[in-house]
Design a protein around this motif. Structure first.
Motif, PDB file in Angstrom:
ATOM      1  N   THR A 115       0.829  -1.208   0.000  1.00 53.41           N
ATOM      2  CA  THR A 115       0.000   0.000   0.000  1.00 53.41           C
ATOM      3  C   THR A 115       0.863   1.259   0.000  1.00 53.41           C
ATOM      4  O   THR A 115       0.616   2.197  -0.761  1.00 53.41           O
ATOM      5  CB  THR A 115      -0.929   0.006   1.223  1.00 53.41           C
ATOM      6  N   VAL A 116       1.893   1.295   0.842  1.00 55.53           N
ATOM      7  CA  VAL A 116       2.751   2.475   0.911  1.00 55.53           C
ATOM      8  C   VAL A 116       3.509   2.661  -0.400  1.00 55.53           C
ATOM      9  O   VAL A 116       3.630   3.782  -0.911  1.00 55.53           O
ATOM     10  CB  VAL A 116       3.728   2.368   2.104  1.00 55.53           C
ATOM     11  N   LEU A 117       4.007   1.574  -0.969  1.00 55.42           N
ATOM     12  CA  LEU A 117       4.716   1.675  -2.243  1.00 55.42           C
ATOM     13  C   LEU A 117       3.789   2.151  -3.355  1.00 55.42           C
ATOM     14  O   LEU A 117       4.177   2.966  -4.192  1.00 55.42           O
ATOM     15  CB  LEU A 117       5.323   0.321  -2.613  1.00 55.42           C
ATOM     16  N   ARG A 118       2.559   1.656  -3.352  1.00 52.85           N
ATOM     17  CA  ARG A 118       1.609   2.053  -4.382  1.00 52.85           C
ATOM     18  C   ARG A 118       1.314   3.550  -4.290  1.00 52.85           C
ATOM     19  O   ARG A 118       1.229   4.248  -5.303  1.00 52.85           O
ATOM     20  CB  ARG A 118       0.324   1.234  -4.238  1.00 52.85           C
ATOM     21  N   ARG A 119       1.155   4.059  -3.079  1.00 53.62           N
ATOM     22  CA  ARG A 119       0.897   5.489  -2.911  1.00 53.62           C
ATOM     23  C   ARG A 119       2.070   6.324  -3.402  1.00 53.62           C
ATOM     24  O   ARG A 119       1.887   7.414  -3.932  1.00 53.62           O
ATOM     25  CB  ARG A 119       0.630   5.808  -1.440  1.00 53.62           C
ATOM     26  N   SER A 120       3.279   5.834  -3.188  1.00 58.76           N
ATOM     27  CA  SER A 120       4.460   6.632  -3.520  1.00 58.76           C
ATOM     28  C   SER A 120       4.853   6.520  -4.983  1.00 58.76           C
ATOM     29  O   SER A 120       5.756   7.211  -5.438  1.00 58.76           O
ATOM     30  CB  SER A 120       5.642   6.211  -2.639  1.00 58.76           C
ATOM     31  N   ARG A 121       4.146   5.654  -5.737  1.00 60.83           N
ATOM     32  CA  ARG A 121       4.529   5.442  -7.137  1.00 60.83           C
ATOM     33  C   ARG A 121       3.381   5.697  -8.106  1.00 60.83           C
ATOM     34  O   ARG A 121       3.272   5.049  -9.131  1.00 60.83           O
ATOM     35  CB  ARG A 121       5.009   4.002  -7.325  1.00 60.83           C
ATOM     36  N   ARG A 122       2.526   6.627  -7.786  1.00 62.07           N
ATOM     37  CA  ARG A 122       1.389   6.900  -8.657  1.00 62.07           C
ATOM     38  C   ARG A 122       1.745   7.889  -9.764  1.00 62.07           C
ATOM     39  O   ARG A 122       0.991   8.800 -10.068  1.00 62.07           O
ATOM     40  CB  ARG A 122       0.213   7.424  -7.836  1.00 62.07           C
ATOM     41  N   GLN A 123       2.887   7.709 -10.337  1.00 60.86           N
ATOM     42  CA  GLN A 123       3.289   8.531 -11.459  1.00 60.86           C
ATOM     43  C   GLN A 123       4.011   7.652 -12.466  1.00 60.86           C
ATOM     44  O   GLN A 123       4.517   6.607 -12.143  1.00 60.86           O
ATOM     45  CB  GLN A 123       4.217   9.669 -11.011  1.00 60.86           C
ATOM     46  N   PRO A 158       3.918  10.421   1.458  1.00 61.49           N
ATOM     47  CA  PRO A 158       2.774   9.908   0.689  1.00 61.49           C
ATOM     48  C   PRO A 158       1.429  10.132   1.376  1.00 61.49           C
ATOM     49  O   PRO A 158       0.445  10.489   0.722  1.00 61.49           O
ATOM     50  CB  PRO A 158       3.100   8.419   0.539  1.00 61.49           C
ATOM     51  N   GLY A 159       1.371   9.937   2.697  1.00 64.33           N
ATOM     52  CA  GLY A 159       0.120  10.149   3.406  1.00 64.33           C
ATOM     53  C   GLY A 159      -0.327  11.598   3.380  1.00 64.33           C
ATOM     54  O   GLY A 159      -1.509  11.903   3.178  1.00 64.33           O
ATOM     55  N   GLN A 182      -9.236   7.019   5.414  1.00 58.80           N
ATOM     56  CA  GLN A 182      -9.430   6.132   4.260  1.00 58.80           C
ATOM     57  C   GLN A 182      -8.568   6.583   3.090  1.00 58.80           C
ATOM     58  O   GLN A 182      -8.066   5.746   2.332  1.00 58.80           O
ATOM     59  CB  GLN A 182     -10.906   6.101   3.866  1.00 58.80           C
ATOM     60  N   CYS A 183      -8.379   7.887   2.938  1.00 58.56           N
ATOM     61  CA  CYS A 183      -7.520   8.381   1.859  1.00 58.56           C
ATOM     62  C   CYS A 183      -6.074   7.937   2.058  1.00 58.56           C
ATOM     63  O   CYS A 183      -5.380   7.602   1.092  1.00 58.56           O
ATOM     64  CB  CYS A 183      -7.546   9.911   1.817  1.00 58.56           C
ATOM     65  N   THR A 184      -5.617   7.915   3.289  1.00 58.41           N
ATOM     66  CA  THR A 184      -4.204   7.669   3.541  1.00 58.41           C
ATOM     67  C   THR A 184      -3.875   6.219   3.828  1.00 58.41           C
ATOM     68  O   THR A 184      -2.764   5.780   3.600  1.00 58.41           O
ATOM     69  CB  THR A 184      -3.711   8.508   4.738  1.00 58.41           C
ATOM     70  N   ARG A 185      -4.838   5.429   4.323  1.00 58.93           N
ATOM     71  CA  ARG A 185      -4.495   4.093   4.756  1.00 58.93           C
ATOM     72  C   ARG A 185      -5.450   3.022   4.276  1.00 58.93           C
ATOM     73  O   ARG A 185      -5.181   1.850   4.414  1.00 58.93           O
ATOM     74  CB  ARG A 185      -4.474   4.034   6.286  1.00 58.93           C
ATOM     75  N   ASP A 197      -4.771  13.687  12.697  1.00 53.85           N
ATOM     76  CA  ASP A 197      -4.378  14.959  13.302  1.00 53.85           C
ATOM     77  C   ASP A 197      -2.881  15.205  13.160  1.00 53.85           C
ATOM     78  O   ASP A 197      -2.446  16.345  12.965  1.00 53.85           O
ATOM     79  CB  ASP A 197      -4.764  14.987  14.786  1.00 53.85           C
ATOM     80  N   ALA A 198      -2.095  14.134  13.259  1.00 48.64           N
ATOM     81  CA  ALA A 198      -0.644  14.275  13.128  1.00 48.64           C
ATOM     82  C   ALA A 198      -0.275  14.709  11.717  1.00 48.64           C
ATOM     83  O   ALA A 198       0.594  15.575  11.520  1.00 48.64           O
ATOM     84  CB  ALA A 198       0.047  12.964  13.482  1.00 48.64           C
ATOM     85  N   HIS A 199      -0.928  14.122  10.709  1.00 51.24           N
ATOM     86  CA  HIS A 199      -0.666  14.528   9.331  1.00 51.24           C
ATOM     87  C   HIS A 199      -1.074  15.983   9.109  1.00 51.24           C
ATOM     88  O   HIS A 199      -0.363  16.746   8.435  1.00 51.24           O
ATOM     89  CB  HIS A 199      -1.440  13.636   8.363  1.00 51.24           C
ATOM     90  N   ILE A 200      -2.222  16.374   9.646  1.00 50.85           N
ATOM     91  CA  ILE A 200      -2.691  17.751   9.487  1.00 50.85           C
ATOM     92  C   ILE A 200      -1.701  18.728  10.124  1.00 50.85           C
ATOM     93  O   ILE A 200      -1.380  19.779   9.545  1.00 50.85           O
ATOM     94  CB  ILE A 200      -4.094  17.919  10.104  1.00 50.85           C
ATOM     95  N   MET A 201      -1.212  18.394  11.304  1.00 53.28           N
ATOM     96  CA  MET A 201      -0.262  19.268  11.982  1.00 53.28           C
ATOM     97  C   MET A 201       1.012  19.423  11.158  1.00 53.28           C
ATOM     98  O   MET A 201       1.552  20.532  11.007  1.00 53.28           O
ATOM     99  CB  MET A 201       0.071  18.717  13.370  1.00 53.28           C
ATOM    100  N   ASN A 202       1.499  18.313  10.580  1.00 49.86           N
ATOM    101  CA  ASN A 202       2.686  18.394   9.733  1.00 49.86           C
ATOM    102  C   ASN A 202       2.433  19.249   8.499  1.00 49.86           C
ATOM    103  O   ASN A 202       3.282  20.058   8.090  1.00 49.86           O
ATOM    104  CB  ASN A 202       3.115  16.991   9.301  1.00 49.86           C
ATOM    105  N   LEU A 203       1.267  19.070   7.879  1.00 52.35           N
ATOM    106  CA  LEU A 203       0.951  19.851   6.687  1.00 52.35           C
ATOM    107  C   LEU A 203       0.859  21.342   7.001  1.00 52.35           C
ATOM    108  O   LEU A 203       1.303  22.184   6.207  1.00 52.35           O
ATOM    109  CB  LEU A 203      -0.360  19.364   6.083  1.00 52.35           C
TER     110      LEU A 203
END
Length: 232
Positions: A115-123, A158-159, A182-185, A197-203
């Motif tokens: 799943t993580v590899l698929r998210r990082s290779r969508r190009q 990726p997330g 659901q979008c991220t995992r 919340d952790a992803h939002i804070m980083n963004l």
């Protein structure tokens, strides 16, 4: 989807089990047993993903993650025996893309890695070009997997990228934590919605002029988050 995966695990039996599972999946694998060696191998071997145990000697997994996120967007899947929510959220806040708590099944670990590899290779997959999505001063490019804010590039995990792409595609829409999860995992596993919340804070640290007073990525109290739909 063959990839080079680096396994940073001080337990040699666990590391060998993961390595064999990766080989059966068609990947190549490297193994290191301490945090300093993990950083050295990432910079030398350029793996596609790192499976990172938190309890590493010399430099622990948190330290490795913190060092990598200063100048690298390599996908990171954390392994931890610490199952408290605060421990998990700390890893996500440092930039990990996913985590698993021990004990875990090798089968589930391989699914998470896919799943993580698929998210990082969508190009570069031969699909028709997708238009750049623009909202709130952001430009999210699905083909190049790039994000720009007011014209400047933004390095996203990726997330984080998946969250921005979803929200920029529908500016002004309020997303619940569960929807963003659901979008991220995906929806095939149990997880804490507070991870969002952790992803939002980083963004916010990356795209807001003042992360303490966000004007782009807004909280809708009691519901979730939305990307400002107004022109900034």
């Amino acid at each position: 989807m063959c990839a080079y995966v680096l396994v940073a695990e001080d337990d040699e039996m666990q590391a060998e089990l993961i390595r064999r599972s990766l080989l059966l999946e068609g990947h190549t694998a490297g193994v290191v047993h301490d945090g300093r060696s993990a950083l050295d191998e990432v910079r030398r071997g350029r793996p596609d993903l790192i499976v990172l145990d938190l309890m590493l000697p010399v430099i622990d997994g948190y330290g490795v993650c913190r060092a990598l996120r200063q100048d690298d967007d390599i996908p990171i899947l954390m392994l931890t025996a610490r199952s408290t929510e605060d421990d998990v959220l700390l890893g996500l806040e440092l930039g990990a893309d996913d985590y698993m708590t021990k004990p875990y099944s090798p089968r589930e670990l391989m699914a998470r890695i896919r799943t993580v590899l698929r998210r990082s290779r969508r190009q570069g997959t031969g699909r028709a070009a997708s238009p750049v999505v623009r909202a709130a001063g952001l430009a999210v490019d699905p083909e190049r997997h790039e994000v720009h804010c007011d014209g400047s590039p933004v390095e996203c995990t990726p997330g984080e990228y998946e969250i921005l792409l979803a929200m920029a595609s529908e500016p002004g829409r309020v997303f619940s934590r569960r929807q963003l999860l659901q979008c991220t995992r995906g929806i095939d596993r149990a997880s804490t919605e507070r991870a969002v919340d952790a992803h939002i804070m980083n963004l916010r640290r990356k795209i807001e002029p003042d992360p303490r007073r966000p004007v782009r990525l807004l909280t809708v109290f009691g519901v979730g988050y939305k990307l400002n739909g107004e022109r900034l």
